[in-house]
Design a protein around this motif. Structure first.
Motif, PDB file in Angstrom:
ATOM      1  N   VAL A   1       0.854  -1.189   0.000  1.00 42.91           N
ATOM      2  CA  VAL A   1       0.000   0.000   0.000  1.00 42.91           C
ATOM      3  C   VAL A   1       0.887   1.235   0.000  1.00 42.91           C
ATOM      4  O   VAL A   1       1.859   1.317   0.749  1.00 42.91           O
ATOM      5  N   VAL A   2       0.529   2.188  -0.851  1.00 45.74           N
ATOM      6  CA  VAL A   2       1.186   3.486  -0.805  1.00 45.74           C
ATOM      7  C   VAL A   2       0.130   4.486  -0.331  1.00 45.74           C
ATOM      8  O   VAL A   2      -0.974   4.535  -0.852  1.00 45.74           O
ATOM      9  N   ASP A   3       0.473   5.208   0.728  1.00 50.71           N
ATOM     10  CA  ASP A   3      -0.456   6.157   1.333  1.00 50.71           C
ATOM     11  C   ASP A   3      -0.092   7.560   0.870  1.00 50.71           C
ATOM     12  O   ASP A   3       1.033   8.018   1.093  1.00 50.71           O
ATOM     13  N   LEU A   4      -1.026   8.213   0.211  1.00 48.68           N
ATOM     14  CA  LEU A   4      -0.803   9.593  -0.208  1.00 48.68           C
ATOM     15  C   LEU A   4      -0.971  10.475   1.015  1.00 48.68           C
ATOM     16  O   LEU A   4      -2.075  10.639   1.526  1.00 48.68           O
ATOM     17  N   GLN A   5       0.135  11.023   1.489  1.00 46.76           N
ATOM     18  CA  GLN A   5       0.121  11.852   2.678  1.00 46.76           C
ATOM     19  C   GLN A   5      -0.400  13.251   2.385  1.00 46.76           C
ATOM     20  O   GLN A   5      -1.114  13.831   3.189  1.00 46.76           O
ATOM     21  N   ARG A   6       0.003  13.790   1.226  1.00 43.00           N
ATOM     22  CA  ARG A   6      -0.374  15.171   0.935  1.00 43.00           C
ATOM     23  C   ARG A   6      -0.086  15.525  -0.511  1.00 43.00           C
ATOM     24  O   ARG A   6       0.896  15.075  -1.079  1.00 43.00           O
ATOM     25  N   ILE A   7      -0.968  16.326  -1.081  1.00 40.96           N
ATOM     26  CA  ILE A   7      -0.700  17.065  -2.321  1.00 40.96           C
ATOM     27  C   ILE A   7      -1.099  18.502  -2.034  1.00 40.96           C
ATOM     28  O   ILE A   7      -2.180  18.749  -1.496  1.00 40.96           O
ATOM     29  N   GLY A   8      -0.224  19.407  -2.387  1.00 41.06           N
ATOM     30  CA  GLY A   8      -0.529  20.825  -2.237  1.00 41.06           C
ATOM     31  C   GLY A   8      -0.059  21.581  -3.464  1.00 41.06           C
ATOM     32  O   GLY A   8       1.031  21.317  -3.973  1.00 41.06           O
ATOM     33  N   VAL A   9      -0.885  22.491  -3.940  1.00 41.06           N
ATOM     34  CA  VAL A   9      -0.568  23.274  -5.139  1.00 41.06           C
ATOM     35  C   VAL A   9      -0.863  24.747  -4.853  1.00 41.06           C
ATOM     36  O   VAL A   9      -1.899  25.075  -4.266  1.00 41.06           O
ATOM     37  N   VAL A  10       0.032  25.607  -5.287  1.00 42.54           N
ATOM     38  CA  VAL A  10      -0.160  27.048  -5.159  1.00 42.54           C
ATOM     39  C   VAL A  10      -1.519  27.406  -5.782  1.00 42.54           C
ATOM     40  O   VAL A  10      -1.795  27.017  -6.932  1.00 42.54           O
ATOM     41  N   PRO A  11      -2.385  28.106  -5.058  1.00 44.90           N
ATOM     42  CA  PRO A  11      -3.722  28.408  -5.581  1.00 44.90           C
ATOM     43  C   PRO A  11      -3.731  29.054  -6.967  1.00 44.90           C
ATOM     44  O   PRO A  11      -4.595  28.737  -7.789  1.00 44.90           O
ATOM     45  N   ALA A  12      -2.796  29.907  -7.256  1.00 45.98           N
ATOM     46  CA  ALA A  12      -2.779  30.600  -8.548  1.00 45.98           C
ATOM     47  C   ALA A  12      -2.542  29.672  -9.739  1.00 45.98           C
ATOM     48  O   ALA A  12      -2.857  30.042 -10.872  1.00 45.98           O
TER      49      ALA A  12
END
Length: 154
Positions: A64-75
């Motif tokens: 299993v690979v757990d996606l901890q986080r994705i974050g993208v600059v709002p712009a």
């Protein structure tokens, strides 16, 4: 834009983006440092020159690979940054022998839920009042198809 492995030098930019995106649920400086460089983790940044446009982190636990986080600059949202990060991490998980990816997302985040459903994730559970603001976490799963990746029969 290019994707590259995250390094310790990305901690300031990712920490700042964490604060902007996740508020009270943001990772601390030390948490970001651990997530970007810790064992069994794959951490990528989407960069344009010296600017971090987005980041993503997974944790491998057996198959299993757990996606901890994705974050993208709002712009730069809705320009393919998150899709590229997710696709690369799913491929990396396959190469590492994982057969599925799991993640949690706030039930109140309709945009993220739609993004993950479009990427092939399905809801498998809910965690009541999981986030500090009291919202539920929706647990999602996607098959990585390691045994039959890309093949169809019949």
């Amino acid at each position: 834009m290019r994707l590259r492995p995250a390094t310790a030098s990305d901690v300031p930019a990712v920490t700042a983006l964490e604060q902007e995106l996740f508020g009270v649920d943001a990772w601390t400086w030390s948490s970001v440092a651990e997530e970007l460089t810790g064992p069994r983790r794959t951490a990528l940044v989407a960069a344009q020159g010296d600017d971090v446009l987005g980041y993503a982190v997974t944790l491998l636990a057996g198959d299993v690979v757990d996606l901890q986080r994705i974050g993208v600059v709002p712009a730069v949202r809705r320009t393919g940054v998150a899709s590229r990060l997710l696709t690369e991490l799913m491929e990396h998980g396959r190469r590492d022998g994982a057969d599925r990816m799991l993640l949690e997302v706030s039930a109140g985040n309709a945009g993220a839920l739609a993004f993950y459903v479009a990427a092939g994730f399905v809801e498998i559970d809910r965690r009541p009042r999981y986030y500090r603001d009291g919202t539920d976490a929706v647990v999602l799963r996607a098959s990585l198809g390691t045994a039959s990746c890309g093949r169809r029969t019949g």
